[in-house]
Enzyme design. Structure first.
Site, short mmCIF file in Angstrom:
data_model
loop_
_atom_site.label_atom_id
_atom_site.label_comp_id
_atom_site.label_asym_id
_atom_site.label_seq_id
_atom_site.Cartn_x
_atom_site.Cartn_y
_atom_site.Cartn_z
N PRO A 177 26.30 25.03 1.15
CG PRO A 177 25.94 23.50 2.88
CD PRO A 177 26.01 23.61 1.37
CB CYS A 206 28.07 15.96 4.61
SG CYS A 206 29.33 14.73 4.99
CG HIS A 207 25.45 19.36 5.14
ND1 HIS A 207 26.52 18.87 5.84
CD2 HIS A 207 24.36 19.21 5.94
CE1 HIS A 207 26.12 18.45 7.03
NE2 HIS A 207 24.80 18.64 7.11
N GLY A 208 26.16 18.91 0.34
CA GLY A 208 26.11 19.37 -1.04
C GLY A 208 26.92 20.60 -1.33
CG LEU A 219 28.29 21.06 9.36
CD1 LEU A 219 27.06 20.19 9.39
CD2 LEU A 219 28.37 21.91 10.62
#
Length: 285
Positions: A263, A248-250, A230
């Protein structure tokens, strides 16, 4: 047709006038069997006028009011069909249109003409060529100005390329610079990090790419510091693989910037860069 019908009636009436001249003044006038009709004044006009009796009754100008002249006697007689007297003598014409010329007489401009036809031809070629040259210049200027508005501004062009001294980066350290508004990670890798990156089975990775394809010199790794998930900025020297980690999202990246966990679908992007070994400088862009 009306004139033909009136002619016999007027002839009879004018003929009866001659009979009444011999009657005494007190004698009664024989009543006429003519049906009541409009009255017109019939004048005795000299024969010199050239009109027959019927036209003389309809078109000749009547005597103006006043005492009767001895040579002009008149009386009122009934006429079955007669047109009203207007008092104006008009001559019948086929039409009253005047002859109009389609165009006035054109003046003679022969003295202004060129003696040699080639003179006019040369002038025409000169004018056409000059106009074409001016039109081409105007079109070129317009297109150039339009394309100039679409080009990058001065500040963007200044950031198009970034030059960096490699000697200022110690071995085993990261440097983050800004290039075209994006962060760029530059790592001076150690020999153990190079061996670790190249010993990995890259064909089994999510985005398979070898370490040799991602670097021009093994000790220098250059990547855009933007997470491919992202667009976050990963943290250096962190994560499960000793490379970079996006909090943020690993997403986890290894020491070669390849995605290993999380991700993110792709590896960290490698920008265009060159290494000048003579000056020991790196040019990004």
């Amino acid at each position: 047709m009306a004139m033909e019908h009136l002619a016999p009636a007027l002839t009879r009436l004018l003929g009866g006038r001659a009979e009444s001249r011999g009657r005494p003044q007190g004698s009664s006038r024989r009543p006429s069997s003519t049906v009541s009709s409009p009255l017109v004044r019939v004048l005795e006009v000299p024969v010199a006028c050239g009109h027959p009796p019927v036209q003389r009754a309809l078109f000749c100008r009547p005597r103006p009011p006043g005492p009767a002249r001895p040579d002009a006697r008149s009386r009122i007689v009934p006429v079955a069909h007669a047109a009203p007297v207007t008092g104006i003598h008009q001559k019948s014409l086929m039409h009253t249109s005047a002859v109009v010329r389609d165009a006035p007489q054109v003046p003679d401009f022969s003295k202004y003409e060129a003696k040699d036809p080639s003179t006019n031809r040369g002038l025409a070629y000169l004018m056409i060529g000059s106009l074409g040259l001016l039109s081409a210049s105007a079109a070129k200027s317009t297109v150039t100005e339009f394309l100039a508005t679409m080009s990058a501004s001065a500040d963007v062009l200044a950031m198009a390329k970034v030059e960096l001294e490699l000697s200022s980066i110690p071995e085993g350290k990261n440097v983050i610079i800004k290039w075209r508004g994006k962060p760029v990670f530059i790592r001076h890798r150690t020999q153990s990090e190079i061996e670790e990156a190249r010993s990995t089975d890259w064909k089994s990775l999510r985005d398979p790419e070898s370490d040799e394809a991602r670097t021009k010199k093994p000790e220098w790794l250059v990547m855009l510091g933007v997470c491919t998930h992202l667009g976050c900025v990963p943290i250096g020297e962190a994560g499960d693989y000793g490379g970079w980690f996006c909090p943020c999202h690993g997403s986890h990246y290894d020491i070669s910037g390849r995605i290993r966990k999380g991700p993110a679908p792709l590896n960290l992007e490698v920008p265009q860069y060159d290494i000048n070994e003579v000056d020991n400088k790196m040019v990004i862009g």
